[in-house]
Write a protein that holds these residues in place. Structure first.
Motif, mmCIF file in Angstrom:
data_model
loop_
_atom_site.group_PDB
_atom_site.id
_atom_site.type_symbol
_atom_site.label_atom_id
_atom_site.label_comp_id
_atom_site.label_asym_id
_atom_site.label_seq_id
_atom_site.Cartn_x
_atom_site.Cartn_y
_atom_site.Cartn_z
ATOM 1 N N CYS A 25 0.843 -1.190 0.000
ATOM 2 C CA CYS A 25 0.000 0.000 0.000
ATOM 3 C C CYS A 25 0.870 1.228 0.000
ATOM 4 O O CYS A 25 2.023 1.178 0.390
ATOM 5 N N LYS A 487 1.251 0.039 7.634
ATOM 6 C CA LYS A 487 0.890 -0.056 6.230
ATOM 7 C C LYS A 487 1.662 -1.165 5.538
ATOM 8 O O LYS A 487 1.162 -1.833 4.642
ATOM 9 N N ASN A 490 -0.008 -4.395 6.690
ATOM 10 C CA ASN A 490 -1.462 -4.503 6.589
ATOM 11 C C ASN A 490 -2.132 -4.874 7.892
ATOM 12 O O ASN A 490 -3.224 -5.423 7.900
ATOM 13 N N CYS A 530 -5.749 -0.637 2.693
ATOM 14 C CA CYS A 530 -5.350 0.613 3.288
ATOM 15 C C CYS A 530 -6.464 1.234 4.086
ATOM 16 O O CYS A 530 -6.331 2.318 4.600
#
Lengths: 639, 213
Positions: A25, A487, A490, A530
């Motif tokens: 992401c 990020k 995740n 995200c």
């Protein structure tokens, strides 16, 4: 986070570049440094002694006097320096705290003066470094005790006491006789009666005078009534005392089990048993032996004597050494008794009739008593007898100093170990608190972070400053770093209780319900990796079973199933297989965003896979979109 | 060769050729970095930036070199929730370019210069070097799995969604699909750079930390 380590934050952030190729992401934006000033030296004049340091050094701790704008109050325009009319010696420690991140406590300093300085500069004493923290705490405790003593003596003179319950006052009076005069009186009275009782027991058996008939009677039988009255009086007092203690004890069960109460009971029981059994002549012999237990009353003195209690405690703690002494003595006794028995077997009219009979001789000889009631007559017996007495001295003399030194060593060691254990517990707790504090700070700022990012993007600077007032730049950079890690993987950081909650709920959601896979009816579906999860979750109308236990997980290595309290989106096996037949193409959901305005643009090559998916909600939604469902499909970015 | 602070000549070789037999020696090891001008020429930092960097560096490591333990300790302070020792180990190896077991200020500056002021190519090179644990020029799935596990370890236990056992493995699969062009099970440097350059996200996030110093 320590100040010194804050200097390494740029390094940690730079190293985060190592996560970038791995992440799927885009990363959040970095906090910007507003009005970045050139670092300058500032002069701190403390009672004439000038200290100089960089401005950024002081700004490491923005919630202290020196780190915040509060120091502007002390700025002297003429000399362009900050003047503080305080102690320069202590200021040295305080400034070192900014420099090194560790606050030390100098031993020569008075504790109350130091506390005052800390309070002035807005520094909490809890951050004193480990090296000096115990010393600080000790001194503080001493000081507090001193103050309390002063207060107590003041209070006593005034005669005012905080109101305790009657029961608590009584217990206090029992435990500590100096608290009130009544307690003191009670203490002395019971002590007197213990002494009287013990002396009575002793005198009872003394022969005093003769009665006509030339028979010597012990006093107990001569003045039976008098002694009986005395005994009764003592036992009554002891009984009353025991019952009062039982009533006042904060924990009755624990009191009954304590040693002192057992002694009390044993001391007064014989009397009552005697009362009950006077009519039965057969057990009068047993009754007489019971009177032996009256001597236990002397142990009641241990309440009155600190020394006795300490002796009891040390004996208890040296039990193993004593046991060893006993064991080695027993071994020696058995050996020598056997030898003496066989040595003396030959002689006639020997007193060594059996090995157990020889025990007596061995013990008497080894302890160098030598009563002389049993003596060996044969030569072998005499030889072994002398060996026995010589070795007896050794066997007894050797362990005794060891035990004595063990007493003091173990006693002091116990004291020190207890102290260290308490300190260690406190230290670990502090470290844990610091750790959770730092992670909690991050979680806390995350919740506020939505607002911040929204404001940042709309470019309103005043509001931005308003909201970020609480966090320093370093903190926001640190949080940005943690956010990047989230990020990359995740996954999000959450706090412990939420984690427990999630685990409990996921374990309750293991029952697949039969539900047709109507994906299209799910709205608000987002599977963007995200998406930020909101604390508030809504229930989707067509709930379905969590797909967590899909067998096809292996095939769909990109399917990421959350365990959450929300009902999950599930598909039947067939449709999943169908999807997998498409190859693991990027099943990226369009980036449905929960946060305000950040729109994460999807790479153009991606197409929302699966016609059954509903179109993603427009990114312009407000922050109240509940977005997460369970069947996340990890976005594989198209290349 | 031990350098004491009173030694006149500044030298460039780090002193950590000393073995760890003598703990006392290790404790008094000192290291002076190269001259400021030299470092300025070699790296892309200005003098002021180097000064700031060195002050921070020396503050945390007064002896002038960072060994792995200190490194792990420092790094773990930034990630209180998880266990960052494994990742710090890999990071340490990436910074310790001459593999002598310690990171001197020069290593530190050179690494940061690449990360903060380097071209995208250099940064990707550095990242590849980080992932390639045995430095043989290929990233295998096992190496990537180790790295991935180390990254996930930093998250700790309390995450949402709950970390599963094979999450790192899945992530590695994703990574390999993206990067491994010829599907031979390893990722070479060219494949890596090429794949990353095609990914907008990665390119953008590479520029993220430009203004860190």
């Amino acid at each position: 986070m320590a100040a010194g380590v804050a200097a390494w934050l740029p390094f940690a952030r730079a190293a985060a570049i190592g996560w970038m190729p791995v992440a799927n992401c885009p990363m959040p934006l970095a906090p910007t440094e507003k009005n970045k000033r050139q670092d300058e030296l500032i002069i701190l004049n403390v009672s004439g002694r000038r200290f100089q340091t960089w401005r950024t050094t002081l700004e490491r701790y923005p919630d202290t006097l020196l780190g915040s704008t509060e120091k502007e109050f002390f700025f002297n325009e003429d000399t362009k320096e900050y003047f503080f009319d305080r102690d320069p010696e202590v200021f040295r420690c305080i400034l070192n705290f900014y420099r090194t991140g560790k606050l030390h406590y100098p031993r020569y300093e008075c504790i109350s003066a130091y506390d005052e300085e800390l309070a002035f500069y807005g520094i909490l004493p809890e951050i004193i470094g480990d090296c000096c923290y115990e010393e600080y705490k000790d001194r503080k405790r001493e000081n507090a005790e001193r103050l309390m003593d002063d207060n107590d003596s003041e209070n006593n003179q005034e005669g005012s006491m905080p109101s305790l319950s009657f029961r608590q006052t009584m217990w206090r009076a029992f435990e500590n006789p100096h608290t009130s005069t009544l307690a003191l009186v009670f203490y002395y009275v019971t002590g007197f009666f213990i002494a009287v009782s013990v002396i009575t027991n002793v005198v009872e058996t003394v022969p005093c005078g003769t009665v006509p008939g030339n028979k010597e009677l012990p006093c107990g039988e001569r003045y039976a009534v008098a002694f009986f009255c005395l005994d009764t009086a003592c036992v009554m007092i002891f009984t009353v005392e025991y019952l009062l203690r039982l009533f006042a004890a904060p924990s009755r069960y624990r009191f009954i089990r304590s040693v002192m109460s057992i002694i009390d009971v044993v001391a007064i029981m014989p009397y009552y048993i005697g009362l009950v059994m006077t009519n039965n002549e057969d057990v009068s012999g047993a009754f007489v032996t019971l009177r032996v237990f009256r001597v236990f009353r002397i142990f009641k003195f241990s309440r009155h004597s600190q020394g006795l209690r300490i002796l009891g405690y040390t004996l208890k703690s040296c039990a193993s050494e004593l046991g060893f002494l006993l064991f080695s003595l027993t071994m020696a006794i058995i050996i020598f008794a056997t030898v003496m028995f066989y040595a003396e077997k030959g002689s006639s009219a020997s007193k060594f009739t059996s090995i157990p009979a020889s025990f007596w001789y061995t013990i008497v000889t080894m302890t160098t008593l030598g009563y002389g009631d049993m003596v060996p007559k044969t030569i072998a017996g005499k030889i072994f007898g002398s060996i026995c007495s010589l070795s007896g001295v050794l066997v007894i003399a050797l362990p005794v100093p060891v035990i004595v030194s063990n007493f003091s060593r173990i006693y002091h060691q116990n004291q020190r170990a207890d102290k260290r254990r308490a300190q260690k517990k406190a230290r670990l707790a502090r470290i844990r608190v610091a750790k959770t504090g730092s992670s909690n700070a991050y979680l806390h700022s995350k919740r506020n972070g939505l607002l911040n990012e929204a404001l940042e993007l709309t470019g309103s600077t005043e509001d931005e400053q308003h909201t970020t007032k609480g966090t320093s730049l370093i903190e926001s950079q640190h949080h940005h770093l943690l956010h990047c890690l989230e990020k990359t993987t995740n996954h999000e950081f959450i706090d412990e209780q939420l984690f427990e909650q999630n685990c409990m709920e996921s374990s309750m959601q293991n029952y697949p319900s039969s539900r047709s896979p109507s994906l299209s009816s799910h709205h608000g579906l987002t599977t963007s990796c995200c998406s930020r999860r909101h604390k508030k979750t809504t229930h989707l109308p067509n709930s379905s079973v969590p797909a967590t236990r899909l067998r096809s997980m292996q095939e769909l290595s990109t399917i990421h199933i959350q365990c959450s309290e929300q009902p999950s989106l599930t598909t039947s096996r067939s449709s999943l297989n169908m999807k997998s037949d498409d190859g693991l193409r990027p099943n990226c959901k369009a980036a449905q965003i929960t946060t305000a305005i950040i729109s994460i643009p999807t790479p153009p090559a991606l197409t929302p896979e699966g016609e059954s998916r509903p179109p993603p909600s427009s990114p312009g939604h407000s922050t109240n979109i509940s977005t997460t469902t369970t069947s996340n499909i990890v976005k594989v970015s198209a290349l | 060769m031990k350098l004491l602070p009173c030694s006149a000549a500044k030298t460039t070789s780090p002193v950590t050729q000393n073995t760890v037999e003598d703990e006392m020696e290790m404790a008094t090891v000192r290291h002076r970095p190269e001259a400021l001008e030299l470092l300025e020429a070699q790296s892309k930092f200005t003098k002021k930036e180097l000064q700031i960097l060195y002050r921070g560096f020396k503050n945390e490591c007064p002896s002038g070199v960072v060994n792995e333990e200190t490194f792990k300790e420092i790094y773990s302070q930034f990630f209180p929730q998880g266990d960052s020792t494994t990742y710090a180990h890999f990071l340490f190896n990436a910074f310790d370019t001459d593999h002598n077991g310690s990171v001197s200020f020069e290593d530190f500056v050179m690494g940061l210069s690449i990360l903060l002021r380097g071209t995208v190519q250099e940064k990707l090179n550095w990242a590849f070097n980080l992932y390639d644990i045995n430095k043989d020029g290929y990233i295998t799935k096992e190496e990537m799995l180790d790295i991935m596990k180390a990254i996930y370890d930093m998250m700790g236990k309390c995450t949402y969604p709950v970390l599963k056992e094979d999450t790192p493995r899945q992530h590695v699969e994703t990574f390999f699909q993206k990067m491994d062009k010829n599907k031979d099970g390893v990722v070479t440097i060219d494949e890596f750079i090429e794949s990353c350059q095609k990914d907008e996200n990665i390119m953008r996030s590479m520029q993220l930390f430009e203004n860190v110093i």
